[in-house]
Each structure stands twice: as C-alpha cells, then as structure tokens.
Design a protein around this motif. Structure first.
Motif, short mmCIF file in Angstrom:
data_model
loop_
_atom_site.label_atom_id
_atom_site.label_comp_id
_atom_site.label_asym_id
_atom_site.label_seq_id
_atom_site.Cartn_x
_atom_site.Cartn_y
_atom_site.Cartn_z
N ARG A 1 0.84 -1.21 0.00
CA ARG A 1 0.00 0.00 0.00
C ARG A 1 0.87 1.25 0.00
NH1 ARG A 1 -2.37 3.79 3.57
NH2 ARG A 1 -4.63 4.09 3.32
N GLU A 2 0.45 2.26 -0.77
CA GLU A 2 1.08 3.57 -0.71
C GLU A 2 0.38 4.40 0.36
OE1 GLU A 2 0.79 5.12 -4.65
OE2 GLU A 2 2.54 3.99 -5.37
N GLN B 1 5.18 7.74 4.03
CA GLN B 1 5.68 7.27 2.74
C GLN B 1 7.21 7.29 2.71
OE1 GLN B 1 3.57 6.07 0.14
NE2 GLN B 1 5.57 5.27 -0.47
N ASN C 1 9.65 4.06 2.36
CA ASN C 1 10.52 4.07 1.17
C ASN C 1 11.96 3.68 1.52
OD1 ASN C 1 8.55 4.75 -0.71
ND2 ASN C 1 8.95 6.95 -0.57
N TYR D 1 10.12 -2.89 1.24
CA TYR D 1 8.89 -2.21 0.81
C TYR D 1 8.82 -2.12 -0.71
CZ TYR D 1 5.38 1.49 0.24
OH TYR D 1 4.28 2.22 -0.13
N PRO E 1 5.83 -0.78 -3.15
CA PRO E 1 4.46 -0.26 -3.35
C PRO E 1 3.81 -0.80 -4.62
CG PRO E 1 6.10 1.43 -3.82
CD PRO E 1 6.84 0.28 -3.24
N SER F 1 -2.29 2.12 -4.91
CA SER F 1 -2.55 3.47 -4.40
C SER F 1 -3.47 3.34 -3.19
CB SER F 1 -3.21 4.33 -5.47
OG SER F 1 -4.50 3.82 -5.78
#
Length: 229
Positions: A175-176, A183, A187, A192, A194, A197
């Motif tokens: 998931r973003e 975030q 990142n 992670y 992504p 959205s």
C-alpha cells in the motif's frame, strides 16, 4: 717440611734439598701451604649474559592472538544457519532456524575489541546490532503477518512506533500512503514494494489481509484509541 726454594719435601732440618740442593732453613708445611695457596692467582669466572627482553616477541604474540580471536568470531558467525523446508504440494512453508546465542557472540566481540584496543562505544554497538538482526529486519513487528500480537508488547512501544507497527501491516502488502512522512519512512525499507494506491488498496477491503494481519491491525487501532493516540 718443605724446601723454601722449590717446595720439595725434606725429612730433616739439617738436610739440603734433595732436588735443587738448597741448604737454607726449610719451612713448616702449614706455612708453605698458606704461602703457596696465597700465590695462586684468583680464577675469573665469567657469568653468561642473561637474555635481554625483546619487546618484538610480545608484539608478534599479541598480533597472533588477535588474529586467532577474530578468526574464531568469523567462524561462529558463519555457523549461523537458516534452513527453510517446503512441503511439496501444500503451498505452506515450515521454517526451521538454527541460531547461535547472540548475546554470547556480542560479549565475545567486546572481549576481542578490548584485546585489540578498539573503541567499543561505536564499533561494538554496530556489531551487536548486526548480530541481533536489528539491521536486517527493519520492522517493528517482523512477524505481525504470521502470529497474533500481545497487547503488552504493543503498549510497550512509543506512540510513533505503534503507528509504524500498524502501518507496516499495510506497507508489507504494497500500500502507498497519502501521509508524506509515512511514505518516506517506508521508502527507506528494503522490503517495501508499493503496488497499490490508497484508493486501490482501500477498495480491496479486509479481503487483502490474512487472519493475523486483520487481527493485529484491529488490535493496534484499539490500543491507539485507548491510549488517546
């Protein structure tokens, strides 16, 4: 009695020396013995030089000991084995892990650093973190997708880490985040990736979670509300 000149034994006082013919007064045995012994030159005894202490030997020995200790640490670290066995056709994995006592290794590293004179305040902490797995996991709860969390371990976290623990359940699924701080946080995690959205992920509902993830995210949300976060 003895001849005063050559030291030959003389039986009578009036008898000249049968060896050299000296007719002087012979001397008593005790006097001659004392004189003869006093004429002898003293014997010089040379005491062998003692071996001088060589600091180079101690330096070489110290280096060899340090190398041995470092090699031992390397062997111990390499013996940490992780074996994963997969059941054929079942789609599930049984994980068996063999790990060395991490606290023992950390203490051993400290002892090695003391021998080498290394600053243990920085290097040892970094080594301990790598040994304990803190540098590799990058999770608050690495297994929140495979076990039910306990309330006590969640409440023991800071407000910030509780938030990360809840959102890493979403992040693990790709998931973003609309929150820039979250975030950026995820990142930086190597695991992670992504994929969805915020809108796409939310449209999937609870079906995207397994039973552990669903339980744990709801439990963390409940504790956040109770603690006023």
């Amino acid at each position: 009695m003895y001849c005063e000149k050559c030291g030959t034994i003389i039986e009578s006082n009036n008898q000249p020396c049968p060896r050299c013919g000296y007719s002087g007064q012979p001397i008593e045995a005790t006097s001659y013995t004392h004189q003869a012994s006093s004429d002898k030159s003293p014997v010089n005894f040379q005491i062998p030089d003692q071996k001088k202490w060589n600091p180079l030997v101690n330096i070489i020995a110290g280096i060899l000991i340090a190398v041995f200790l470092l090699a031992t640490v390397g062997i111990i670290l390499l013996t940490e084995v992780k074996f994963t066995a997969y059941e054929q056709g079942s789609g599930t994995a049984n994980k068996a892990e063999t790990t060395i006592g991490k606290e023992v290794i950390a203490d051993f590293v400290k002892e090695v650093n003391v021998v080498l004179g290394v600053n243990t305040n920085s290097n040892t902490e970094q080594m301990e973190n790598e040994i304990s797995g803190e540098a590799d996991t990058e999770f608050i709860f690495q297994d929140s997708n495979s076990r039910f969390l306990e309330e006590d371990e969640i409440r023991a976290l800071s407000k910030e880490n509780i938030r990360y623990a809840r959102n890493e359940i979403y992040a693990r699924l790709g998931r973003e985040f609309s929150d820039e701080q979250l975030q950026e946080y995820f990142n930086e995690k190597s695991w992670y990736a992504p994929k969805y959205s915020v809108k796409e992920f939310d449209s999937l509902g609870d079906s995207v979670f397994n039973e552990y993830e669903l339980y744990n995210k709801n439990l963390i949300s409940k504790i956040e509300k109770e603690m006023g976060y």
